[in-house]
Design a protein around this motif. Structure first.
Motif, PDB file in Angstrom:
ATOM      1  N   TYR A  78       0.895  -1.100  -0.021  1.00 37.73           N
ATOM      2  CA  TYR A  78      -0.149  -0.045   0.020  1.00 37.73           C
ATOM      3  C   TYR A  78       1.086   1.037   0.043  1.00 37.73           C
ATOM      4  N   HIS A  79       0.652   1.906  -1.211  1.00 36.11           N
ATOM      5  CA  HIS A  79       2.053   3.107  -1.243  1.00 36.11           C
ATOM      6  C   HIS A  79       1.021   4.420  -1.827  1.00 36.11           C
ATOM      7  N   LYS A  80       0.825   5.552  -0.962  1.00 33.27           N
ATOM      8  CA  LYS A  80       0.533   6.620  -1.326  1.00 33.27           C
ATOM      9  C   LYS A  80      -1.044   6.500  -1.740  1.00 33.27           C
ATOM     10  N   GLY A  81      -1.601   5.692  -0.810  1.00 31.78           N
ATOM     11  CA  GLY A  81      -3.133   5.570  -1.010  1.00 31.78           C
ATOM     12  C   GLY A  81      -3.608   4.476  -2.060  1.00 31.78           C
ATOM     13  N   ARG A  82      -2.569   3.834  -2.446  1.00 33.66           N
ATOM     14  CA  ARG A  82      -2.973   2.647  -3.814  1.00 33.66           C
ATOM     15  C   ARG A  82      -2.353   1.622  -3.444  1.00 33.66           C
ATOM     16  N   PHE A  83      -2.949   0.354  -3.858  1.00 32.37           N
ATOM     17  CA  PHE A  83      -2.233  -0.797  -3.698  1.00 32.37           C
ATOM     18  C   PHE A  83      -1.413  -1.255  -4.943  1.00 32.37           C
TER      19      PHE A  83
ATOM     20  N   VAL B 140       8.874  -2.326  -1.974  1.00 26.13           N
ATOM     21  CA  VAL B 140       9.172  -1.654  -0.471  1.00 26.13           C
ATOM     22  C   VAL B 140       8.956  -0.185  -0.564  1.00 26.13           C
ATOM     23  N   GLU B 141       8.417   0.610   0.389  1.00 25.72           N
ATOM     24  CA  GLU B 141       8.603   1.900   0.408  1.00 25.72           C
ATOM     25  C   GLU B 141       9.624   2.538   1.218  1.00 25.72           C
ATOM     26  N   SER B 142      10.633   3.369   0.667  1.00 28.14           N
ATOM     27  CA  SER B 142      11.714   3.711   1.377  1.00 28.14           C
ATOM     28  C   SER B 142      11.728   5.493   1.287  1.00 28.14           C
ATOM     29  N   GLY B 143      11.681   5.966   2.335  1.00 24.65           N
ATOM     30  CA  GLY B 143      11.756   7.380   2.415  1.00 24.65           C
ATOM     31  C   GLY B 143      10.629   7.962   1.357  1.00 24.65           C
ATOM     32  N   GLY B 144       9.632   7.417   1.304  1.00 24.30           N
ATOM     33  CA  GLY B 144       8.797   7.959   0.385  1.00 24.30           C
ATOM     34  C   GLY B 144       8.591   7.676  -0.894  1.00 24.30           C
ATOM     35  N   ALA B 145       9.608   6.820  -1.316  1.00 22.92           N
ATOM     36  CA  ALA B 145       9.687   6.357  -2.844  1.00 22.92           C
ATOM     37  C   ALA B 145       9.499   4.814  -2.892  1.00 22.92           C
ATOM     38  N   LEU B 146       9.001   4.470  -4.226  1.00 25.81           N
ATOM     39  CA  LEU B 146       8.644   3.172  -4.291  1.00 25.81           C
ATOM     40  C   LEU B 146       9.920   2.249  -4.797  1.00 25.81           C
ATOM     41  N   VAL B 147      10.345   1.410  -4.162  1.00 24.93           N
ATOM     42  CA  VAL B 147      11.578   0.633  -4.746  1.00 24.93           C
ATOM     43  C   VAL B 147      11.292  -0.983  -4.756  1.00 24.93           C
ATOM     44  N   VAL B 148      11.856  -1.325  -5.745  1.00 22.79           N
ATOM     45  CA  VAL B 148      11.743  -2.842  -6.064  1.00 22.79           C
ATOM     46  C   VAL B 148      13.333  -3.436  -5.608  1.00 22.79           C
ATOM     47  N   VAL B 149      13.093  -4.619  -4.804  1.00 21.81           N
ATOM     48  CA  VAL B 149      14.307  -5.274  -4.504  1.00 21.81           C
ATOM     49  C   VAL B 149      14.312  -6.642  -5.250  1.00 21.81           C
ATOM     50  N   THR B 150      15.325  -6.819  -5.847  1.00 17.61           N
ATOM     51  CA  THR B 150      15.490  -8.491  -6.649  1.00 17.61           C
ATOM     52  C   THR B 150      16.449  -8.986  -5.662  1.00 17.61           C
ATOM     53  N   ARG B 151      16.072 -10.422  -5.630  1.00 17.47           N
ATOM     54  CA  ARG B 151      17.073 -11.310  -4.875  1.00 17.47           C
ATOM     55  C   ARG B 151      17.284 -12.357  -5.347  1.00 17.47           C
TER      56      ARG B 151
ATOM     57  N   LYS C  38      21.976 -12.690  -3.663  1.00 18.04           N
ATOM     58  CA  LYS C  38      22.601 -11.363  -3.829  1.00 18.04           C
ATOM     59  C   LYS C  38      21.328 -10.406  -4.075  1.00 18.04           C
ATOM     60  N   PHE C  39      21.478  -8.980  -3.525  1.00 23.34           N
ATOM     61  CA  PHE C  39      20.405  -8.001  -3.765  1.00 23.34           C
ATOM     62  C   PHE C  39      20.745  -6.846  -4.638  1.00 23.34           C
ATOM     63  N   GLN C  40      19.579  -6.538  -5.067  1.00 20.64           N
ATOM     64  CA  GLN C  40      19.822  -5.148  -6.020  1.00 20.64           C
ATOM     65  C   GLN C  40      18.381  -4.149  -5.442  1.00 20.64           C
ATOM     66  N   VAL C  41      18.583  -3.009  -5.527  1.00 20.07           N
ATOM     67  CA  VAL C  41      17.851  -2.139  -4.980  1.00 20.07           C
ATOM     68  C   VAL C  41      17.502  -1.284  -6.175  1.00 20.07           C
ATOM     69  N   PHE C  42      16.062  -0.693  -6.364  1.00 21.75           N
ATOM     70  CA  PHE C  42      15.910  -0.050  -7.710  1.00 21.75           C
ATOM     71  C   PHE C  42      14.738   0.941  -7.171  1.00 21.75           C
ATOM     72  N   GLU C  43      14.945   2.304  -7.449  1.00 23.30           N
ATOM     73  CA  GLU C  43      13.676   3.198  -7.256  1.00 23.30           C
ATOM     74  C   GLU C  43      13.236   3.572  -8.526  1.00 23.30           C
ATOM     75  N   VAL C  44      11.766   3.202  -8.638  1.00 24.36           N
ATOM     76  CA  VAL C  44      10.978   3.049  -9.702  1.00 24.36           C
ATOM     77  C   VAL C  44      10.026   4.349 -10.142  1.00 24.36           C
ATOM     78  N   ASP C  45      10.373   4.755 -10.848  1.00 27.77           N
ATOM     79  CA  ASP C  45       9.470   6.010 -11.342  1.00 27.77           C
ATOM     80  C   ASP C  45       8.383   5.586 -12.210  1.00 27.77           C
ATOM     81  N   LEU C  46       7.211   5.454 -11.653  1.00 27.47           N
ATOM     82  CA  LEU C  46       5.861   4.763 -12.192  1.00 27.47           C
ATOM     83  C   LEU C  46       5.348   5.623 -13.443  1.00 27.47           C
ATOM     84  N   THR C  47       5.925   7.046 -13.758  1.00 27.87           N
ATOM     85  CA  THR C  47       5.059   7.735 -14.708  1.00 27.87           C
ATOM     86  C   THR C  47       6.167   7.422 -15.875  1.00 27.87           C
ATOM     87  N   THR C  48       7.517   7.172 -15.713  1.00 28.84           N
ATOM     88  CA  THR C  48       8.196   7.100 -17.080  1.00 28.84           C
ATOM     89  C   THR C  48       8.778   5.636 -17.178  1.00 28.84           C
TER      90      THR C  48
END
Length: 203
Positions: free
Chosen positions: A36-41, A83-94, A99-109
């Motif tokens: 649940y992120h910024k009012g939406r699932f 995951v929501e981190s610091g207000g941003a939506l991030v995707v973590v790959t495992r 081994k993990f990688q973290v990506f911040e996702v811009d849903l508009t672009t």
């Protein structure tokens, strides 16, 4: 909203209902995580598609694709977390080798920006829920680390009963890819995997 069932589909519950309602996802299934992120699932499936669930009608049966992971990134991932981190939506790959990688996702672009520094935050990943916390000077947790539990890759032994060993847990430091254990014992539950419990604060 939860991910449930052998096909890992979506279901939701609202006040006034007596049962969980399965969302009609059509041919989309095998969801890895929901948040649940910024009012939406939002939910992510095994193909790396991120969906937003439309609750504007009486039944939330409309899944809209808002972003998609690249094929090259998807091929190196076995589990995906939202995951929501610091207000941003991030995707973590495992990966299977943890081994993990973290990506911040811009849903508009549909822009995926790799995160190499979490700052003063730590991520907690698990089968039941994934979240982040701010690390204070008084915290016992470490900054820039990912705390992870057993998920779908548990080691199961069959003797006189099923035993799920807590060997696939640890603390991953994204700065140097190192892993140290955080659970030295073993879990003896036959069906329940380890889960994180996040404290809520009310003022």
């Amino acid at each position: 909203m939860v991910v449930c069932g052998s096909e890992r589909r979506l279901a939701y519950f609202k006040p006034g209902q007596e049962t969980w309602i399965t969302v009609d996802t059509g041919n989309w299934y095998r969801f890895h995580d929901v948040i649940y992120h910024k009012g939406r699932f939002y939910a992510i499936n095994w193909l790396g598609y991120i969906f937003v669930c439309d609750f504007t009608g009486h039944v939330p049966n409309n899944l809209i694709v808002v972003a998609r992971m690249s094929i090259s990134l998807l091929m190196s991932s076995s589990i995906l977390y939202l995951v929501e981190s610091g207000g941003a939506l991030v995707v973590v790959t495992r990966s299977r080798a943890n081994k993990f990688q973290v990506f911040e996702v811009d849903l508009t672009t549909n822009t995926w920006t790799k995160v190499k520094d979490l700052g003063n935050r730590a991520l907690f990943l698990g089968l039941n829920s994934s979240f982040s916390i701010e690390i204070l000077d008084s915290s016992i947790c470490e900054r820039n680390c990912i705390y992870f539990t057993d998920c779908s890759q548990v080691e199961i032994q069959f003797t006189d009963k099923w035993k799920v060993n807590g060997k696939n847990m640890g603390i991953y430091d994204i700065r140097d890819d190192s892993i140290v254990p955080h659970f030295m014992d073993k879990s003896s539950s036959r069906i329940a995997l380890p889960m994180w419990v996040e404290q809520s604060y009310f003022f």
